[in-house]
Design an enzyme around this catalytic site. Sequence first.
Site, mmCIF file in Angstrom:
data_model
loop_
_atom_site.group_PDB
_atom_site.id
_atom_site.type_symbol
_atom_site.label_atom_id
_atom_site.label_comp_id
_atom_site.label_asym_id
_atom_site.label_seq_id
_atom_site.Cartn_x
_atom_site.Cartn_y
_atom_site.Cartn_z
ATOM 1 C CD GLU A 107 -2.899 -1.056 0.052
ATOM 2 O OE1 GLU A 107 -3.181 0.052 -0.452
ATOM 3 O OE2 GLU A 107 -3.341 -2.123 -0.412
ATOM 4 C CD GLU A 127 -3.249 -2.976 -6.879
ATOM 5 O OE1 GLU A 127 -2.724 -3.705 -5.995
ATOM 6 O OE2 GLU A 127 -3.758 -1.878 -6.637
ATOM 7 C CG ASP A 157 2.051 -6.966 -5.887
ATOM 8 O OD1 ASP A 157 1.598 -6.499 -4.833
ATOM 9 O OD2 ASP A 157 1.410 -7.727 -6.631
ATOM 10 C CG HIS A 204 -0.810 1.504 -4.421
ATOM 11 N ND1 HIS A 204 -0.755 1.236 -5.770
ATOM 12 C CD2 HIS A 204 -1.375 0.412 -3.848
ATOM 13 C CE1 HIS A 204 -1.259 0.034 -6.006
ATOM 14 N NE2 HIS A 204 -1.628 -0.497 -4.850
#
Length: 409
Positions: free
Chosen positions: A268, A347, A351, A271
Amino acid sequence: FQLMLEFRQLGQLKKTELPPQLKGLIKDEAFVKSRAYSLDKMYFGLVYSTFEIVQEMLILYYNVYAVLWIWIPTQTQKYGYGEEYEVIRSCIFMIILTQIPAIIGLPFKLYSVFVIEERHGFNKQTLGIFFKDKLKEFALLVVLVSLILAALIPIINNGGDYLALYMWGFIFTLSLVMMTLYPTLIAPLFNKYEPLEEGPLRTKIEKLAAGLNFPLKKLYVIDGSTRSAHSNAYLYGFFNNKRIVLYDTLLKQCKENEEEIVAVLAHELGHWKEWHTLSNFFLSQILTFTQFAMFTVIRNTQGLYSSFGFAASERPALISLMLFQLVISPLDTVLGFLMNVLSRRFEYQADAFAVKLGYGKELRAGLIRLQEENKSAMNIDPWYSAYHHSHPPLVERLAALDAKAKKTK
């Protein structure tokens, strides 16, 4: 097209074996449970989607929008509010338009929560909590619709040549206000937020945030378990006032290995560090302004109103905006697909960021655990996933994590 995708995915869900890439990673019992849950949701979704399509067709065929718009002043004029009170008329129109489908669809919602979710062990709320939430949602709807339309309708009616700019400016400001108010005033109406207790997990999270210069001010645990056993975690806040929220269900699911929670948060935070949130926000603002520019061109088209049963001479602000949204809905579908493509790319990047921080193994284990605990579908049709999902399937994420880990080594 969407129906074809639904049946493609249904075919995948009927498979009785795990994807080869997940064999040995997902327990057989977990696969059986996830398959049953996914099939129940898919069958229910097909029925509900059909119901919604029929409902929308009937609304359009019988010109319900026009009928409702004409009917409202026949009732409000009894209280001294005639056709000239456009804001009041528009507020009532919008509230009725949203609540009637909600009431009609209530049996479906009850079945989804208290039959499907209950059957598979996810529902934790009572009927009392359910209807209490509905009343709160209705009260919020009335307040927000009234405030927003009271500002937006005069803008549309008096915007002139700069209408698109004024509308975008209003929506931009509204977005900032809602991003501020939702987590601090609205969300607490439905859930309790409590500070994460002192301990090893809190220390690890604070160390991770500090190492990335993430301005963490608050670290909360939300009582998601009062309504559902599903888990989640998210970040929010502006500038140097950031907060992290963990669902208590996530803490329970990963209590055997708290490093998995830290790994999920590393994702998170990826991001944030990669500017994904701001990128999405500014991209959405560009798309919003573009649509408003299109609206200023189309809103004066006579056929836009007569096609839906409205008099050619009557062009109310709310109606013009609503009909415009209906007309460009195919474009919204395309844009939604493109946003999913971008989201999936983000995403993978998040990761990869977690792997770079050294959490590749823990993130991999955490994703598998959350897949099992949330009974997410294991067999995914690639077309269905590309169209509907903002996150890549587990198989693809694990493959990308393994590839990134090898490069890192």
